[in-house]
Write a protein that holds these residues in place. Structure first.
Motif, PDB file in Angstrom:
ATOM      1  N   LYS B 453       1.038  -1.285  -0.429  1.00  0.00           N
ATOM      2  CA  LYS B 453      -0.638   0.890  -0.059  1.00  0.00           C
ATOM      3  C   LYS B 453       1.031   1.332   0.104  1.00  0.00           C
ATOM      4  N   SER B 454       2.408   0.921  -0.452  1.00  0.00           N
ATOM      5  CA  SER B 454       2.970   1.901  -0.539  1.00  0.00           C
ATOM      6  C   SER B 454       3.643   3.094  -1.823  1.00  0.00           C
ATOM      7  N   VAL B 455       3.819   4.124  -1.288  1.00  0.00           N
ATOM      8  CA  VAL B 455       4.074   4.778  -2.586  1.00  0.00           C
ATOM      9  C   VAL B 455       5.018   5.340  -2.643  1.00  0.00           C
ATOM     10  N   ILE B 456       6.141   5.039  -3.694  1.00  0.00           N
ATOM     11  CA  ILE B 456       7.612   4.591  -4.212  1.00  0.00           C
ATOM     12  C   ILE B 456       7.522   6.518  -5.116  1.00  0.00           C
ATOM     13  N   LEU B 457       7.612   8.104  -4.553  1.00  0.00           N
ATOM     14  CA  LEU B 457       7.729   8.890  -5.546  1.00  0.00           C
ATOM     15  C   LEU B 457       9.529   9.527  -5.620  1.00  0.00           C
ATOM     16  N   VAL B 458       9.434   8.996  -7.198  1.00  0.00           N
ATOM     17  CA  VAL B 458      10.785   9.637  -7.119  1.00  0.00           C
ATOM     18  C   VAL B 458      10.806  10.439  -8.496  1.00  0.00           C
ATOM     19  N   GLY B 459      12.384  11.578  -8.342  1.00  0.00           N
ATOM     20  CA  GLY B 459      12.318  12.248  -9.127  1.00  0.00           C
ATOM     21  C   GLY B 459      13.326  12.062 -10.117  1.00  0.00           C
ATOM     22  N   GLU B 460      12.901  13.598 -10.750  1.00  0.00           N
ATOM     23  CA  GLU B 460      14.293  13.442 -12.152  1.00  0.00           C
ATOM     24  C   GLU B 460      15.734  12.769 -11.749  1.00  0.00           C
ATOM     25  N   ARG B 461      15.940  14.142 -10.229  1.00  0.00           N
ATOM     26  CA  ARG B 461      16.901  14.066  -9.725  1.00  0.00           C
ATOM     27  C   ARG B 461      17.594  12.752  -9.626  1.00  0.00           C
ATOM     28  N   ALA B 462      17.169  12.006  -9.405  1.00  0.00           N
ATOM     29  CA  ALA B 462      17.198  10.804  -9.655  1.00  0.00           C
ATOM     30  C   ALA B 462      18.180   9.576 -10.388  1.00  0.00           C
ATOM     31  N   ALA B 463      18.301  10.316 -11.269  1.00  0.00           N
ATOM     32  CA  ALA B 463      19.353   9.625 -12.563  1.00  0.00           C
ATOM     33  C   ALA B 463      20.944  10.509 -12.731  1.00  0.00           C
ATOM     34  N   GLU B 464      21.036  11.214 -11.241  1.00  0.00           N
ATOM     35  CA  GLU B 464      22.006  12.444 -11.016  1.00  0.00           C
ATOM     36  C   GLU B 464      23.127  11.164 -10.236  1.00  0.00           C
ATOM     37  N   SER B 465      22.447   9.934  -9.524  1.00  0.00           N
ATOM     38  CA  SER B 465      22.716   9.028  -8.774  1.00  0.00           C
ATOM     39  C   SER B 465      22.711   7.843  -9.356  1.00  0.00           C
TER      40      SER B 465
END
Ligand code: SF4
Ligand code: SF4
Ligand code: SF4
Ligand code: SF4
Ligand code: FES
Lengths: 204, 783
Positions: B453-465
């Motif tokens: 039931k959890s939600v993971i919100l990943v941003g565009e900056r994740a591509a930087e790591s």
């Protein structure tokens, strides 16, 4: 209900059945009767003349004639218009365009917060009904008796604020300038400012 | 309010003005009456704010099971009950008299400001004074006056004389935005809305208070005195600023946008938006708008050209083998145009919409996990936990923040944020902050415990790591949690769906899949499509510099947004560049052909927000400018490979006919994380994000808005501050071999190895100044 009416049969009535009234065509009258007719014209030459030789001679209009609009000033020269657009709202012909702006201490055109930055009346649309005058909450907009508004281009018939503003009278200063010292817009509205104060004179 | 559809609520029947009505339990009387079409006058009541009963305008007579309340009651605070009999002003003279009395008292101190008041013409007080007030005023005294107006921020003005003390604004900033900067001060006649002395009302959501204020007490500085409601032509639109996807209304007077208001979409923005969406629209009318095509002549000068000339020049240049860079701001339809143009007219898959730091890992992640993602705002509403990865909701997608905050306020939703610097949003949400060295987020992600039931919100900056997106996808697979990728720009999700990327065709079809290519080729009426996976933005730039690509079609890209601005500029200088732009930019400087295009307000179209939900908008301002896809069609015709996308409607129809891809998808990437940087002494690992209000191109010319931007600071940890001997406000110099920035220090909760600075704010344009923005070692010294 229609069933009671007998439908008319085609060709029952034709144009040719309609009777034409005869018009009496009498010949020319005798000279005396003709002179009698010209007498009215002749006698008018000796009556009091009602028309004038316009444009050389101009008669004053009726007192309440609806002529060109005028944007009035307070007696110290500040503009009365607050750019509220109520005149534009009231106008049935959509002839008025107004855009307000904020007064600042450095640039004050009217007492209070707001003034009319853009003011246009399109005389190609205006029907001189005067509803705008009734709508104006500050009596900024009134009508003059001026009626000579014809011009040769459409653009010239859209009057800008400069064309509509009342001229400066004695005691008035050309805005922008500050308000009369120690007054509020209410004092202005109640017509308590009778002339400008020396401190209002700023070099523009 | 949106009732949760899965919960069955008890229904209650009551009688209002003699009519029976059945509503869910908990409904307020005022809202039950609305259901019958009976309007009870109100000021403080707002469906999305908690009831307060502050204004007393909504008084009605209520009787429950034969027992009447002794006095009229505020219908906005009383929930319905079985057997209730309500008499409003329509049937009860007592209620009517009470309402008129309240109105008279409200007006007793209300100034006669209507002619100069921005609310005039759309003012609930004016309207309700007419419908539910006494025509004559009995009071004849002097009214209370305050100094007017007071600027509570550079974009919001407060006129205290006009305030009816409904507390909508204060409740909004407290309950919805969690920015308790304005409060009601004093008591009695002198009660007024106030701000904390030294802290102006700096909220990213302040514009909403202007919109919900039922009088003209709160007004926006930029709209002040500009128009009356009857001057405005309103067009439903969608916000082009971020991927939240707000529904907006654009109000135009004589071809000029004067204001934008938040629209009402319960599924997305509810009734709110952010200040950027509301107040950043002047860039469209900026003075450097392009109006005519320009072509570079033999002497290297840009000269005005006719459309046929410019189109011919563009086609000639592009026919030498070109790649396409389309910024993340293109509409869905335009992105589709670029995507089709690249494949059909240029015969290449070399297209990328990611004009920002990106990676191949990200490209695979987008194709594998995002293009078909179905996570929505509703999933946040129902989540048991939200995990934020490389994502700063308040700065990067403000409505997502409001949605998380709503659940946090309502049921203390658990939020975890993985990053290097604790942000204001993290504080507001009382989030569990997992602090890591910049670049080391993947390891922290791997250890998270989530449920289905959890939600993971990943941003565009994740591509930087490196490895972070792989780790996030693995976490979602391990726990069954829902995963959503939230880019910053409004067009990215749409561009992805349109296939404006090297490894995907429209509709999420992998380029590498022969069946997918046949699918699209038959739709496009061509024999075949290029089968080789296209280059990414970074590869396009480096291959231009090494001479492998000779021409470039660019639509709305700022080279300073990319990871290596110098290389991008070099590539622009080297290649034959065709630029489709609304205004002069870094790209048009080097362009060989410039083709002016329509701005968002001048065309129709749609965006896909982060959920993948279509956000359609219509033409708000008439202009002669053409949309990108119309121009692309013209170039394609000139090239002899027609893409037949003459109008936005055509493109939308074609997109709608694509259908879902049910074949195999690209597999999720599995990239391992890089090892941690070892830093010592003055060295630190740089991290940053873009703030909502910064130097972004679409905020050009909005001085009032810029005044509410957050302060530009360099954030360091207390340990580093002690080592450097720096306190808050002293200048820090962050430098590397490319350059430096000098910023006042702020000592806060940040990883000891890290230093944070805003990515693109006044005085801190990291990509321009340092060439890097995240996950790179810099030197931090006291200046
Ligand atoms: S006189 Fe009548 S038509 Fe003319 S501007 Fe005024 S309101 Fe409009
Ligand atoms: S002329 Fe009168 S009604 Fe018209 S904008 Fe000015 S103040 Fe308002
Ligand atoms: S808030 Fe409404 S009633 Fe009050 S001055 Fe403004 S327009 Fe008039
Ligand atoms: S400023 Fe407006 S919203 Fe705030 S309390 Fe006053 S009337 Fe209500
Ligand atoms: S609307 Fe009910 S008390 Fe204000």
């Amino acid at each position: 209900m229609s069933e009671h009416i007998e439908p008319m049969k085609k060709k029952e009535i034709s144009v040719n059945d309609v009777e034409f009234a005869q018009i009496e065509q009498n010949g020319p009258k005798n000279l005396f009767t003709q002179m009698q007719g010209f007498w009215v014209t002749f006698a008018t030459m000796f009556k009091k003349v009602n028309t004038v030789n316009y444009p050389e001679v101009k008669e004053p209009t009726a007192e309440r004639f609806h002529g060109r609009h005028q944007l009035n000033r307070y007696d110290d020269g500040l503009e009365k218009c607050i750019g509220c657009e109520l005149c534009a709202w009231a106008c049935p012909a959509d002839a008025i365009f107004v855009e307000g702006a904020a007064n600042t201490d450095e640039h004050r055109m009217s007492p209070g917060e707001r003034y009319g930055r853009v003011y246009q009346i399109n005389y190609l649309r205006c029907i001189f009904c005067g509803l705008c005058i009734e709508a104006c909450p500050t009596r900024a907009l009134t009508m003059t008796n001026e009626y000579e508004l014809a011009d040769e281009t459409r653009a010239k018939l859209i009057f800008e604020k400069d064309d509509l503003l009342a001229p400066l009278r004695a005691g008035m200063l050309m805005p922008p300038h500050p308000m009369y010292p120690n007054t509020t817009d209410t004092n202005y509205y109640k017509n308590e400012i009778k002339s400008s104060h020396p401190s209002q004179e700023v070099s523009n | 309010m949106t009732p949760d559809t899965d919960v069955i609520v008890e229904q209650i029947t009551l009688v209002i003005d003699g009519f029976e009505v059945t509503v869910p339990k908990g409904t307020l009387v005022i809202r039950a009456a609305e259901k019958l079409g009976i309007q009870i006058p109100r000021f403080c009541d707002h469906p999305l704010l908690d009831p307060v009963g502050a204004c007393r305008q909504c008084l009605v007579d209520i009787e429950i099971n034969g027992r009447a309340f002794p006095k009229p009651q505020a219908s906005c605070t009383i929930p319905v009950e079985p057997g209730m009999i309500v008499k409003t002003q329509l049937t009860s003279p007592v209620a009517d008299k009470a309402q008129k009395g309240v109105m008279e008292l409200l007006l007793a101190n209300h100034p006669l400001d209507c002619p100069v008041c921005d609310k005039g013409g759309e003012c609930p007080l004016q309207n309700q004074a007419m419908s539910n007030g006494n025509p004559e005023m009995r009071l004849d005294g002097v009214k209370r006056t305050f100094e007017k107006p007071v600027a509570i921020s550079s974009s919001v003005l407060l006129d205290r004389e006009r305030c009816v003390l409904c507390a909508r604004c204060t409740r909004f900033s407290d309950q919805i935005a969690s920015d308790p900067f304005i409060t009601l001060n004093e008591r009695g006649a002198l009660q007024q809305v106030g701000i904390y002395e030294e802290d102006p009302f700096k909220s990213y959501f302040s514009g909403n208070t202007v919109q919900i204020c039922p009088v003209g007490a709160l007004t926006g500085t930029s709209y002040r005195f500009r128009a009356r409601p009857f001057d405005l032509v309103s067009t439903p639109s969608a916000c082009e600023h971020c991927a939240s996807g707000c529904d907006l209304r654009t109000d135009v007077r004589r071809g000029k946008t004067l204001r934008r208001l938040a629209g009402d979409d319960a599924e997305v923005n509810e009734e709110w938006n952010c200040d950027k969406g509301r107040w950043a629209f002047k860039y469209v009318t900026a003075t450097d708008r392009l109006t005519v095509p320009q072509v570079r002549n033999e002497n290297g000068e840009l000269v005005t050209a006719s459309w046929p000339e410019a189109i011919a020049a563009a086609a000639a240049g592009l026919s030498r083998g070109a790649a396409v860079l389309v910024g993340g701001r293109a509409t869905y339809e335009d992105a589709y145009g670029y995507s089709k143009f690249a494949r059909v007219a240029l015969g290449t898959n070399d297209i990328d919409f990611r004009s920002r730091t990106s990676s191949d890992e990200e490209r695979e992640f987008l194709a594998a996990r995002v293009v078909n993602s179905t996570t929505t705002y509703r999933d946040i509403d129902k989540a048991d936990q939200v995990l934020l990865v490389g994502f700063e909701p308040e700065e990067e997608s403000p409505i997502v923040f409001l949605r998380i905050n709503k659940q946090f306020k309502k049921r203390a939703l658990k939020v975890t944020s993985i990053g290097s610097k604790e942000s204001i949003a993290v504080e507001k949400l009382s989030a569990n902050f997992v602090c890591v060295q910049p670049g080391q987020e993947a390891a922290a992600v791997a250890t998270q415990e989530l449920t289905a039931k959890s939600v993971i919100l990943v941003g565009e900056r994740a591509a930087e790591s490196a490895g972070l997106l792989s780790a996030t996808a693995a976490l979602a697979d391990r726990t069954g949690a829902k995963l959503a990728w939230i880019p910053r720009r409004a067009g990215e999700r749409g561009a992805l769906a349109a296939g404006a990327i090297g490894n995907l065709l429209p509709g999420g079809r992998p380029v590498a899949d022969a069946a997918a290519r046949v699918d699209i080729a038959s739709l496009w009426n061509v024999d075949s499509l290029p089968s080789e996976i296209g280059r990414s933005a970074d590869q396009i730039v480096s291959d231009i510099n090494s001479g492998k690509i000779s021409a470039l079609l660019v639509g709305g890209v700022d080279p300073l947004d990319g990871p290596n601005p110098d290389a991008t500029v070099a590539a622009l200088e080297k290649a034959f560049v065709v630029s489709l732009e609304i205004a002069n930019s870094e790209v048009t400087k080097y362009a060989d052909v410039i083709l002016p295009v329509a701005a968002i307000t001048e065309k129709s179209g749609s965006f896909l927000n982060w959920e993948g939900r279509a956000r359609a908008f219509e033409t708000a301002v008439d202009s002669l400018n053409r949309s990108d896809l119309r121009i692309l069609s013209m170039i394609a015709d000139e090239l002899g490979h027609s893409i037949s996308l003459g109008t936005v409607a055509n493109a939308a129809k074609e997109i709608a006919s694509i259908g879902n891809w049910d074949g195999a998808t690209i597999s999720t990437p599995n990239v391992s994380a890089a090892s941690a940087h070892s830093v010592s002494g003055d060295q630190a690992v740089l991290t940053s994000w873009r703030r909502l209000l910064d130097l972004g191109t679409l905020q050009k010319g909005e001085e009032n808005l810029a005044g509410t931007a957050r302060r530009t600071v360099a954030v360091i940890s207390p340990k580093r501050a002690a080592a450097l001997g720096v306190v808050d406000g002293q200048l820090l110099k962050i430098s590397n071999s490319n350059g430096w920035v000098m910023l006042p220090a702020l000592v806060e909760n940040i990883h000891d190895d890290a230093v944070w600075a805003p990515r693109n704010s006044a005085g801190s344009q990291l990509l321009a100044n340092l060439g890097v923005a995240h996950n790179s070692v810099v030197t931090v010294v006291k200046a």
